[in-house]
Design an enzyme around this catalytic site. Sequence first.
Site, PDB file in Angstrom:
ATOM      1  N   TYR A 169       0.839  -1.201   0.000  1.00 15.60           N
ATOM      2  CA  TYR A 169       0.000   0.000   0.000  1.00 15.60           C
ATOM      3  C   TYR A 169       0.873   1.249   0.000  1.00 15.60           C
ATOM      4  CZ  TYR A 169      -3.700  -3.117   1.790  1.00 15.60           C
ATOM      5  OH  TYR A 169      -4.597  -4.151   1.968  1.00 15.60           O
ATOM      6  N   ASP A 213      -9.949   7.536   9.128  1.00 18.65           N
ATOM      7  CA  ASP A 213      -9.784   8.047   7.764  1.00 18.65           C
ATOM      8  C   ASP A 213     -10.768   9.191   7.575  1.00 18.65           C
ATOM      9  OD1 ASP A 213     -12.263   6.846   7.418  1.00 18.65           O
ATOM     10  OD2 ASP A 213     -11.556   5.325   6.002  1.00 18.65           O
TER      11      ASP A 213
END
Length: 234
Positions: A76, A90
């Site tokens: 990632y 997030d």
Amino acid sequence: MDFKKGEIIAFDKPYGWTSFALVAKARYLICRRIGVKKLKVGHAGTLDPLATGVLILCTGKATKQIEQLQAHTKEYVATIRLGATTPSFDLEKPIDAEYPTAHITPESVEETLKQFIGTIEQVPPAFSACKVNGERAYELARKGEEITLKAKTLVIDELELVSCNLPEIVIRVVCSKGTYIRALARDIGFALGSGAHLTALRRTRVGDICVEDCMDIETFGNWLAEQTIECESE
């Protein structure tokens, strides 16, 4: 291609799409192309709606390979904002707390990241697909219920600081199945004596499949129209 016998197709999941929505769209397009009403299609590893990148789909009998594919190492690239937290770790939820960042330096970030390389324990986010008494944790979290999840053992093979423009950092992570990059962002923030949340996440590789090799769901229908379709013999 024989979608009933089984095909494995890698997509670059768009921002804002759920993994389920991409599977549903791909299934619809394939079924329409091969003239069937039903077809087994599944994905090998959920990506959050706000994440993009490699999402592997399996059709027909190839769905038996999903567990094997999920076990592959993943890579990632994550953008993390230091100095603030959100309940979801997030941008799904708004900032709920802010923390100091003046004491953080590029050198302290580099040193802190080293703490997370190797075998670590990680508590999954409340806003995750983990099950609690038969229900998904995110379903309970969105109802405002308090959730306590157990830490899981996982492996971070590589953790690289790609860029450091404080209070924002970009990291590259190579990790095992079950790693939540949102939770890693949370833990990095706390380890730095601050807070943190993800502002962007892209899965760039699953096993040997890189994002550059993936298909676009928006052009998948046109690609399908050009393929030679075979039907598995009964």
